[in-house]
Write a protein that holds these residues in place. Structure first.
Motif, PDB file in Angstrom:
ATOM      1  N   LEU A 143      -3.278  -2.511 -19.354  1.00  0.00           N
ATOM      2  CA  LEU A 143      -3.258  -1.106 -19.766  1.00  0.00           C
ATOM      3  C   LEU A 143      -4.563  -0.401 -19.407  1.00  0.00           C
ATOM      4  N   ILE A 144      -5.676  -1.064 -19.646  1.00  0.00           N
ATOM      5  CA  ILE A 144      -6.979  -0.473 -19.327  1.00  0.00           C
ATOM      6  C   ILE A 144      -7.113  -0.252 -17.822  1.00  0.00           C
ATOM      7  N   ILE A 145      -6.731  -1.270 -17.046  1.00  0.00           N
ATOM      8  CA  ILE A 145      -6.808  -1.147 -15.590  1.00  0.00           C
ATOM      9  C   ILE A 145      -5.901  -0.020 -15.111  1.00  0.00           C
ATOM     10  N   SER A 146      -4.717   0.100 -15.701  1.00  0.00           N
ATOM     11  CA  SER A 146      -3.792   1.171 -15.330  1.00  0.00           C
ATOM     12  C   SER A 146      -4.352   2.534 -15.701  1.00  0.00           C
ATOM     13  N   ALA A 147      -4.874   2.661 -16.905  1.00  0.00           N
ATOM     14  CA  ALA A 147      -5.407   3.944 -17.366  1.00  0.00           C
ATOM     15  C   ALA A 147      -6.592   4.393 -16.519  1.00  0.00           C
ATOM     16  N   ARG A 148      -7.360   3.455 -16.002  1.00  0.00           N
ATOM     17  CA  ARG A 148      -8.537   3.792 -15.195  1.00  0.00           C
ATOM     18  C   ARG A 148      -8.244   3.767 -13.691  1.00  0.00           C
ATOM     19  N   SER A 149      -6.978   3.540 -13.326  1.00  0.00           N
ATOM     20  CA  SER A 149      -6.567   3.463 -11.911  1.00  0.00           C
ATOM     21  C   SER A 149      -7.424   2.466 -11.132  1.00  0.00           C
TER      22      SER A 149
END
Length: 142
Positions: A51-57
């Motif tokens: 989720l963090i990686i996705s939110a930060r692209s």
């Protein structure tokens, strides 16, 4: 607003989250197999990190690095898993107020390993700090 935290801030946050982890894990493993509890924790960590990686692209194809770097990352994953399995079993069997501090003997081991393996400076301050961690853990377990 650009929020940039120092390594010290992240280290303090890590300590706070680690303390919360110990208390929550102690309650969580009270009536569950410790290995299953570790699996559940691992899946949650995987989801939160994704989720963090996705939110930060920040998704990217893993590339670059040397075989030594990749081997060390893989070995780090294995040792992390083994550490968590042992930690959760220890929490299940012993008091969190002793298990968590004894687990932090890793601090002293990292100080010595950083010096011997990574060539980091071995200072009087580091030696005293590491010794105090060891003494504190010994006081708790004896």
């Amino acid at each position: 607003m650009n929020l940039t935290l120092s390594w010290q801030s992240f280290a303090v946050l890590s300590a706070v989250f680690a303390a919360m982890t110990a208390i929550l894990a102690k309650v969580g493993v009270a009536h569950m197999n410790s290995n299953m509890a570790t699996l559940i924790r691992t899946v949650v960590i995987l989801m939160v990190t994704a989720l963090i990686i996705s939110a930060r692209s920040e998704w990217q194809k893993p590339s670059g690095g040397s075989w030594v770097g990749w081997t060390c990352l893989l070995a780090s994953g294995v040792t992390t898993g083994l550490s968590w399995l042992c930690y959760f079993r220890a929490l299940q069997l012993g008091p969190v107020s002793v298990v968590a501090p004894v687990d932090k003997l890793s601090v002293a081991l990292v100080i010595v390993s950083g010096w011997l393996i990574l060539g980091e400076p071995f200072t009087l301050k580091g030696a005293i700090g590491g010794a105090l961690v060891v003494i504190g853990s010994l006081v708790l377990i004896l």
